[in-house]
Motif scaffolding. Structure first.
Motif, PDB file in Angstrom:
ATOM      1  N   LYS A  89      11.455   9.569   0.535  1.00 45.88           N
ATOM      2  CA  LYS A  89      10.657   8.370   0.311  1.00 45.88           C
ATOM      3  C   LYS A  89       9.937   8.498  -1.024  1.00 45.88           C
ATOM      4  N   GLY A  90      10.072   7.488  -1.887  1.00 41.53           N
ATOM      5  CA  GLY A  90       9.333   7.447  -3.138  1.00 41.53           C
ATOM      6  C   GLY A  90      10.052   8.102  -4.302  1.00 41.53           C
ATOM      7  N   ARG A  91       9.259   8.498  -5.276  1.00 38.22           N
ATOM      8  CA  ARG A  91       9.742   9.142  -6.501  1.00 38.22           C
ATOM      9  C   ARG A  91       8.807  10.299  -6.801  1.00 38.22           C
ATOM     10  N   ARG A  92       9.369  11.359  -7.360  1.00 34.86           N
ATOM     11  CA  ARG A  92       8.585  12.542  -7.679  1.00 34.86           C
ATOM     12  C   ARG A  92       8.853  12.934  -9.120  1.00 34.86           C
ATOM     13  N   LEU A  93       7.784  13.110  -9.869  1.00 35.19           N
ATOM     14  CA  LEU A  93       7.866  13.600 -11.237  1.00 35.19           C
ATOM     15  C   LEU A  93       7.240  14.987 -11.275  1.00 35.19           C
ATOM     16  N   ASP A  94       7.926  15.915 -11.909  1.00 31.89           N
ATOM     17  CA  ASP A  94       7.401  17.260 -12.067  1.00 31.89           C
ATOM     18  C   ASP A  94       7.375  17.616 -13.544  1.00 31.89           C
ATOM     19  N   LEU A  95       6.314  18.252 -13.933  1.00 30.41           N
ATOM     20  CA  LEU A  95       6.157  18.818 -15.268  1.00 30.41           C
ATOM     21  C   LEU A  95       5.987  20.321 -15.040  1.00 30.41           C
ATOM     22  N   VAL A  96       6.981  21.102 -15.455  1.00 31.51           N
ATOM     23  CA  VAL A  96       7.002  22.526 -15.157  1.00 31.51           C
ATOM     24  C   VAL A  96       6.948  23.318 -16.446  1.00 31.51           C
ATOM     25  N   SER A  97       5.959  24.211 -16.557  1.00 32.73           N
ATOM     26  CA  SER A  97       5.801  24.981 -17.789  1.00 32.73           C
ATOM     27  C   SER A  97       7.021  25.879 -18.011  1.00 32.73           C
ATOM     28  N   VAL A  98       7.369  26.018 -19.277  1.00 33.99           N
ATOM     29  CA  VAL A  98       8.496  26.883 -19.639  1.00 33.99           C
ATOM     30  C   VAL A  98       8.078  27.947 -20.647  1.00 33.99           C
ATOM     31  N   GLU A  99       6.836  27.892 -21.103  1.00 33.82           N
ATOM     32  CA  GLU A  99       6.348  28.869 -22.076  1.00 33.82           C
ATOM     33  C   GLU A  99       5.537  29.938 -21.409  1.00 33.82           C
TER      34      GLU A  99
ATOM     35  N   THR B  51       2.783  17.927 -10.346  1.00 37.03           N
ATOM     36  CA  THR B  51       3.626  17.028  -9.566  1.00 37.03           C
ATOM     37  C   THR B  51       2.888  15.726  -9.330  1.00 37.03           C
ATOM     38  N   VAL B  52       3.573  14.612  -9.559  1.00 32.44           N
ATOM     39  CA  VAL B  52       3.068  13.286  -9.221  1.00 32.44           C
ATOM     40  C   VAL B  52       4.113  12.667  -8.311  1.00 32.44           C
ATOM     41  N   HIS B  53       3.755  12.479  -7.032  1.00 27.06           N
ATOM     42  CA  HIS B  53       4.713  12.016  -6.027  1.00 27.06           C
ATOM     43  C   HIS B  53       4.139  10.794  -5.319  1.00 27.06           C
ATOM     44  N   ASP B  54       4.882   9.683  -5.404  1.00 29.09           N
ATOM     45  CA  ASP B  54       4.451   8.484  -4.684  1.00 29.09           C
ATOM     46  C   ASP B  54       5.374   8.250  -3.497  1.00 29.09           C
TER      47      ASP B  54
ATOM     48  N   GLY C 242       0.812  -1.206   0.000  1.00 29.58           N
ATOM     49  CA  GLY C 242       0.000   0.000   0.000  1.00 29.58           C
ATOM     50  C   GLY C 242       0.847   1.258   0.000  1.00 29.58           C
ATOM     51  N   GLY C 243       0.212   2.360  -0.294  1.00 32.41           N
ATOM     52  CA  GLY C 243       0.894   3.639  -0.287  1.00 32.41           C
ATOM     53  C   GLY C 243      -0.012   4.750  -0.765  1.00 32.41           C
ATOM     54  N   THR C 244       0.597   5.889  -0.991  1.00 33.34           N
ATOM     55  CA  THR C 244      -0.137   7.079  -1.408  1.00 33.34           C
ATOM     56  C   THR C 244       0.559   7.721  -2.594  1.00 33.34           C
ATOM     57  N   ILE C 245      -0.246   8.197  -3.523  1.00 36.62           N
ATOM     58  CA  ILE C 245       0.238   8.971  -4.657  1.00 36.62           C
ATOM     59  C   ILE C 245      -0.454  10.320  -4.595  1.00 36.62           C
ATOM     60  N   LYS C 246       0.328  11.383  -4.658  1.00 36.92           N
ATOM     61  CA  LYS C 246      -0.229  12.732  -4.646  1.00 36.92           C
ATOM     62  C   LYS C 246      -0.044  13.353  -6.020  1.00 36.92           C
ATOM     63  N   VAL C 247      -1.138  13.860  -6.565  1.00 35.50           N
ATOM     64  CA  VAL C 247      -1.125  14.533  -7.859  1.00 35.50           C
ATOM     65  C   VAL C 247      -1.559  15.971  -7.616  1.00 35.50           C
ATOM     66  N   ALA C 248      -0.704  16.916  -8.003  1.00 34.28           N
ATOM     67  CA  ALA C 248      -1.025  18.330  -7.804  1.00 34.28           C
ATOM     68  C   ALA C 248      -0.760  19.100  -9.100  1.00 34.28           C
TER      69      ALA C 248
ATOM     70  N   ALA D 112       6.648  22.286 -21.547  1.00 35.52           N
ATOM     71  CA  ALA D 112       7.111  22.158 -20.175  1.00 35.52           C
ATOM     72  C   ALA D 112       8.409  21.363 -20.108  1.00 35.52           C
ATOM     73  N   LYS D 113       8.956  21.286 -18.930  1.00 38.59           N
ATOM     74  CA  LYS D 113      10.178  20.544 -18.650  1.00 38.59           C
ATOM     75  C   LYS D 113       9.840  19.385 -17.719  1.00 38.59           C
ATOM     76  N   HIS D 114      10.354  18.204 -18.023  1.00 37.12           N
ATOM     77  CA  HIS D 114      10.160  16.990 -17.220  1.00 37.12           C
ATOM     78  C   HIS D 114      11.315  16.863 -16.236  1.00 37.12           C
ATOM     79  N   GLU D 115      10.993  16.714 -14.953  1.00 37.75           N
ATOM     80  CA  GLU D 115      12.015  16.557 -13.922  1.00 37.75           C
ATOM     81  C   GLU D 115      11.697  15.337 -13.087  1.00 37.75           C
ATOM     82  N   VAL D 116      12.751  14.612 -12.655  1.00 40.65           N
ATOM     83  CA  VAL D 116      12.600  13.438 -11.809  1.00 40.65           C
ATOM     84  C   VAL D 116      13.385  13.677 -10.534  1.00 40.65           C
ATOM     85  N   GLY D 117      12.782  13.353  -9.401  1.00 37.13           N
ATOM     86  CA  GLY D 117      13.482  13.474  -8.135  1.00 37.13           C
ATOM     87  C   GLY D 117      13.225  12.271  -7.253  1.00 37.13           C
ATOM     88  N   LEU D 118      14.161  12.029  -6.364  1.00 39.20           N
ATOM     89  CA  LEU D 118      14.011  10.966  -5.378  1.00 39.20           C
ATOM     90  C   LEU D 118      14.060  11.600  -3.994  1.00 39.20           C
TER      91      LEU D 118
END
Length: 123
Positions: free
Chosen positions: A113-123, A67-70, A50-56, A104-110
């Motif tokens: 706990k978990g993994r975080r994906l960010d999509l950040v607008s650049v235009e 942001t999609v962070h699990d 089990g776990g949680t995924i946050k989408v913002a 946008a720009k795709h970013e990955v972070g650790l």
């Protein structure tokens, strides 16, 4: 998507601001979220843990950020910890293509706990 990918042990929390964007960008953002959630289903919670995924999604610095962070295992499928999307795979290519389509720009972070994906607008 959540009902199709996850059991009751994985919770998805969303925080989506009311905002507008061109339909082409909105479709790319939606596909990005779908791919991110699919990856969470495949890799973040092995053995149906089990776990949680946050989408913002919301405004940021005149643009927007998704942001999609699990809180899953935070590792690549081969067990290695990799940041900044150095993995050579179809998923990484797809994330970058969708980011370009969304302006946008795709970013990955650790995070801790978990993994975080960010999509950040650049235009």
């Amino acid at each position: 998507v959540a009902d199709a990918l996850f059991g009751e042990d994985v919770q998805i929390e969303s925080e989506i601001a009311g905002m507008t964007m061109p339909s082409r960008k909105a479709v790319a953002v939606g596909l990005y979220v779908n791919e991110a959630l699919t990856n969470c289903a495949k890799y973040a919670f092995p053995d149906r843990a089990g776990g949680t995924i946050k989408v913002a999604l919301g405004p940021e610095n005149g643009g927007w950020r998704l942001t999609v962070h699990d809180d899953g295992v935070g590792e690549a499928p081969d067990g290695s910890v990799q940041e900044n999307d150095r993995r050579k795979g179809l998923g990484g290519v797809l994330f970058k293509a969708l980011a370009a389509q969304a302006g946008a720009k795709h970013e990955v972070g650790l995070p801790e706990k978990g993994r975080r994906l960010d999509l950040v607008s650049v235009e």
